[in-house]
Design an enzyme around this catalytic site. Structure first.
Site, PDB file in Angstrom:
ATOM      1  N   ASP A 193      95.027  73.209  35.177  1.00 17.08           N
ATOM      2  CA  ASP A 193      94.204  72.616  34.117  1.00 17.08           C
ATOM      3  C   ASP A 193      94.314  73.432  32.836  1.00 17.08           C
ATOM      4  O   ASP A 193      94.684  74.610  32.859  1.00 17.08           O
ATOM      5  CB  ASP A 193      92.732  72.560  34.544  1.00 17.08           C
TER       6      ASP A 193
HETATM    7  N1  URA Z   1      91.999  72.975  40.889  1.00 14.09           N
HETATM    8  C1  URA Z   1      91.407  72.768  39.686  1.00 14.09           C
HETATM    9  O1  URA Z   1      90.286  72.255  39.608  1.00 14.09           O
HETATM   10  N2  URA Z   1      92.070  73.155  38.588  1.00 14.09           N
HETATM   11  C2  URA Z   1      93.295  73.737  38.615  1.00 14.09           C
HETATM   12  O2  URA Z   1      93.854  74.075  37.558  1.00 14.09           O
HETATM   13  C3  URA Z   1      93.880  73.939  39.870  1.00 14.09           C
HETATM   14  C4  URA Z   1      93.225  73.549  41.002  1.00 14.09           C
END
Ligand code: URA
Length: 236
Positions: A106
């Site tokens: 993310d």
């Molecule tokens: N889970 C999430 O919520 N975000 C990420 O970046 C990776 C796994």
């Protein structure tokens, strides 16, 4: 992802824009080489990393590339983005050609990201039977309890996708910090799993993918090539 292997005659006609009959003559005359050997079989399959030469001219000579990068926060896991810096912008322009991301983090997550031009390797990384576990370090807003451990191991129903998450491991490191191992990557998966407890994820850092650990000498935004051993041992 579609197959990246093509018949030699298709490959050559795309590259050279010549008729079928000229193509046959070209092959019959032994003017085409694949990986240093004369190739006359027009049905021969050519992959993205085969070296193809015609009359001494290199038509294709891609080498497979595998990179790890320490993703900083506020960078999009994409090859380009209209509004924010993208991961590929962290590489010099000459290094970006043909690379894609076999997995994402993310916008505000940090840590280990992979880049490659090898679609088969990417596919293997995401195949469920290969069980490539990803290791994350997470800090959260509310205190952690053993209930989390059980709920992560059991799996959670994700209404939007209509799936149960696969068993995940959670180890509590301290009141607000845990390690999580997932063998899948649903959209915002970790945040949504902690969300079931109304607990906000404050930081999320990926430490490892399979056996490959983030090189601790890489500062946020830095990257390096993987060794041949790292490329293969990620699965074992
Ligand atoms: N889970 C999430 O919520 N975000 C990420 O970046 C990776 C796994």
């Amino acid at each position: 992802m579609t197959s990246r292997y093509h018949r030699l005659d298709r490959f050559l006609s795309n590259r050279l824009q010549i008729s079928r009959s000229n193509l046959r003559l070209l092959l019959a005359a032994g003017r085409v080489q694949v990986n240093g050997e004369v190739e006359r079989d027009r049905q021969r399959r050519v992959g993205p990393f085969d070296v193809v030469v015609c009359d001494g001219e290199i038509l294709q000579a891609n080498r497979p590339r595998y990179l790890m990068l320490n993703k900083p926060a506020s960078v999009v896991s994409a090859t380009r983005d209209a509004h924010h810096p993208a991961v590929l912008d962290l590489l010099p322009a000459a290094q970006r050609q043909g690379l894609h991301l076999p997995g994402r983090l993310d916008f505000n997550s940090t840590g280990l990201l992979l880049l490659t031009n090898d679609g088969d390797w990417s596919r293997q990384l995401s195949e469920p039977e290969n069980q490539v576990r990803k290791h994350y370090r997470v800090t959260v807003e509310q205190p952690l309890t053993d209930e989390y451990v059980a709920a992560f191991a059991e799996g959670m129903w994700f209404e939007y996708e209509g799936i149960m998450t696969r068993p995940a491991e959670l180890k509590i490191r301290s009141t607000f910090e845990a390690d999580v191992w997932l063998c899948e990557g649903r959209y915002h998966q970790i945040k949504r799993m902690f969300g079931r407890f109304d607990n906000n994820v404050l930081t999320l850092h990926r430490l490892a993918i399979g056996n490959l650990m983030l090189d601790e000498t890489l500062k946020p935004g830095e990257w390096r090539e993987l060794s041949a051993l790292e490329v293969s041992s990620i699965f074992s």
